[in-house]
Structure formats: structure tokens, C-alpha cells
Design an enzyme around this catalytic site. Sequence first.
Site, PDB file in Angstrom:
ATOM      1  N   ARG A 145      -7.527   0.542  16.576  1.00  0.00           N
ATOM      2  CA  ARG A 145      -8.294   0.724  15.438  1.00  0.00           C
ATOM      3  C   ARG A 145      -9.203  -0.388  14.907  1.00  0.00           C
ATOM      4  NH1 ARG A 145      -4.128   1.321  10.161  1.00  0.00           N
ATOM      5  NH2 ARG A 145      -4.514  -0.883   9.347  1.00  0.00           N
ATOM      6  N   LYS A 170       0.736  -1.570   0.019  1.00  0.00           N
ATOM      7  CA  LYS A 170      -0.422  -0.241   0.149  1.00  0.00           C
ATOM      8  C   LYS A 170       1.048   1.159  -0.302  1.00  0.00           C
ATOM      9  CE  LYS A 170      -0.615   0.276   5.261  1.00  0.00           C
ATOM     10  NZ  LYS A 170      -1.175  -0.266   6.282  1.00  0.00           N
TER      11      LYS A 170
HETATM   12  C1  LIG Z   1       0.105  -0.959   6.468  1.00  0.00           C
HETATM   13  C2  LIG Z   1      -0.266  -2.363   7.329  1.00  0.00           C
HETATM   14  C3  LIG Z   1       0.128  -2.994   7.565  1.00  0.00           C
HETATM   15  C4  LIG Z   1       2.145  -3.159   7.309  1.00  0.00           C
HETATM   16  O1  LIG Z   1       2.871  -2.065   8.178  1.00  0.00           O
HETATM   17  P1  LIG Z   1       4.597  -1.792   8.098  1.00  0.00           P
HETATM   18  O2  LIG Z   1       4.302  -1.091   9.079  1.00  0.00           O
HETATM   19  O3  LIG Z   1       3.873  -0.392   6.494  1.00  0.00           O
HETATM   20  O4  LIG Z   1       5.176  -2.684   7.714  1.00  0.00           O
HETATM   21  C5  LIG Z   1       0.517  -4.538   8.152  1.00  0.00           C
HETATM   22  N1  LIG Z   1      -1.496  -4.625   8.129  1.00  0.00           N
HETATM   23  C6  LIG Z   1      -1.970  -3.738   8.356  1.00  0.00           C
HETATM   24  C7  LIG Z   1      -3.524  -4.196   8.521  1.00  0.00           C
HETATM   25  C8  LIG Z   1      -1.744  -2.210   7.579  1.00  0.00           C
HETATM   26  O5  LIG Z   1      -2.955  -1.674   7.309  1.00  0.00           O
END
Ligand SMILES: *Cc1c(COP(=O)(O)O)cnc(C)c1O
Length: 357
Positions: free
Chosen positions: A130, A35
Site C-alpha cells: 500500500r 479512524k
Molecule cells: C488503520 C491503520 C492502522 C490501525 O490498524 P488496526 O488494524 O485497526 O489496528 C495503523 N496504521 C495505519 C497506517 C492504518 O491505516
Amino acid sequence: MYPQIEINLSAIEENARKVVNLGKSNGVNIAGITKGVCGDTEVAKIMISSGIKILGDSRIDNIKKMQNAGIKAKYMLIREPMPSECEDVVKFSDYSINAEIETLRKLSFWAKKWGKVHKVIIIIDVGDRREGILPSQLELFLEKAENIEGIEIVGVATNVGCFGGVLPTYENQSLLVEMARKTEKILKKNLEIISTGGTVVLQLVQQEKFPEGINQIRVGEAILLGTSTTDDRVIPWLRQDTFTIKAEVIEVQRKPSLPEGPRGLSATGHKLHFENRGIRKRAIVALGTQDVEVHGLQPKDPGIEVLGGSSDHLVLDVGNSEIDVGDVISFSLRRPFQYITMLRAMSSPYVEKKYVR
Ligand SMILES: *Cc1c(COP(=O)(O)O)cnc(C)c1O
């Protein structure tokens, strides 16, 4: 051509391999999270060639893009589906994370319509506040979800470090394992995926405080940037030279360092503070908050300093540096705003994406 974000694919590849290897030596699979680069297909290919088998993204559009580019992987939607996008989720994603029964019913509807079984991972909130059901809701949730046709509950997951800034601990990660065992008991089967994330969890693995039983860590930032924002650190065994922002100088003038006249807020709604340094040589670069987070830019030339910016202008104090109109200034990403800066640049249609190796 400018502004530009230069993406160093070999640096990202090195990071991906190292993270995958850390996972391997602890019996954990790494899901590569795309993402932060909007599902960029070149970056996704690098993750796959580094040994990653599952790609996760929060947006179904990004997953669609990677699927359409023919990138062979298992795909996981890591944001709970919008009820209105459930048809695409069933069509394009192998897995999705879920915490709402109504959404599961929508997924079920489309899965049956398309003759598929959609794999569902239940997301559990172990403290970050969250997404996810509370641990105390698990039993009731499973009771309702268990018999919905067209979907199969294949896993449980949790997430830390994203909203509440909650750090992973042996305790909150063990709670996920406990929830997994409880789910297995209720569903009378073994779960395929017991997943945690994101990057901040790697620290726990390295400190050997990671409980047995979790088989997947979802990692984006460590691979993409070699940093961990939640605990504001550089990960010393990874590379940080993965992205460079480049932009062109459109004005160089000597000006007083203090604004003159009655003052309101900045264009970005902030209160401003200026230091009187007398007359300074300043450059304006064609780059703004529409393309980057201004506070996330570190000029590579140590003689240049970012003073601030608005939506389309970045103002630099260039000291005695020989800077002319038309020159290109390079920036690395500056903590703790490196992730948001990368994300903004990758999202901006005005920023050219350039790949180097
Ligand atoms: C963004 C996200 C991740 C990855 O997080 P990083 O800190 O970029 O490695 C993993 N799980 C969810 C649900 C996320 O939203």
C-alpha cells in the site's frame, strides 16, 4: 433513535488498558487509532484515560474534531496528506506520515506560513504494497527531504495487513529497524518514533518474535473490537462485546423462501443463492447497506438468521421467534466483516450513536 450503534465504553477501556500494558511490558508505546469510529470523541477520551498518549487517524477532519473537543493528546495523521489539505495538517496534527517529496514541500510552505515545525514520519513499504517508499529508495528520499525547511523528520514507520494482507514477520519488522538505523546515520540524529502497525502486529509481540528497536505500535481494531481481521481471529484476552447494532422491525410476514420470476443481480451487485425451506416467517428490519455491512451482522437471538439486505432493508428468517412489528432486534458484529460494519455504522448519519458503560 433507530437504527442505533451501542458503544460499550467500559469494554473499549478494558481493551485499551490491556493493549497499553502489553506494550509497556515490551517497551513499546501504543498509538490509539480512531479512524474506525470516525474520531469519536467519547472513544478518544477513553483511549487517553487508558494511558494512550498519541491518537492517530487517517482523516484530518476526525483529528480536527478531537482537537476541537479539547482532547489533550499528540495527534498523528496516518494517511499521507492530500496536497490540498496540508494547511490543516500543519495546523491540527503534530505528526503526519509521508512518502512524497512534493507533499513535504507543501507541508513546508504552510509550516513556515504558520510559524511551525511539522513533524514528519517517513513511511516505508516492507511488503504490504500500500503506502510508502521502497527500502531501496530511502537514501535518495532522505537526500531530497533532509533540507526542506519547516518540517522535521522525526521517525520512520511501516504498515502491514491492510492492503496486501501481508502478515508481520520478524524479518519485515526487522527491515523497519534497519531502515531506522540507516536514517539515523544519514540524518546524524536519533529518531523519536519507529512505528509499526496495526493490530496484527500484536500477535508477533505475544509470540516474542518482535524485534528490538521499534518503539510504537499503532492499534485500532484490537482496542475497538478485540479482534484481528488480517489473521481472522478473536484476541482471546480482549473483549469483543464493544459494539451492538440495534434496529426496528417494520414487517413480519410468512413467505416462500424462494424468489419467483426471472432473476438478475441483487441491489448490491451480487449474484444470489437461495435455499428452498418452504414457507418461512420473515421479518424486515429498517437497516441496510447504507448503515452496515449486512454480512457483518450476527443476531443475538440464535433463532434468527440474516438472509440478506439492500440499501435500506434487512431481511431476516426469524424461525419460531416471537417477533412483532416495532420490536427491536440486536446484533453483534460478525467476523470477518466486523471492522467494516463498525466503520459503516459509525459513518452513517442515519445511525444513532449511543454510549453505555
Ligand atoms: C488503520 C491503520 C492502522 C490501525 O490498524 P488496526 O488494524 O485497526 O489496528 C495503523 N496504521 C495505519 C497506517 C492504518 O491505516
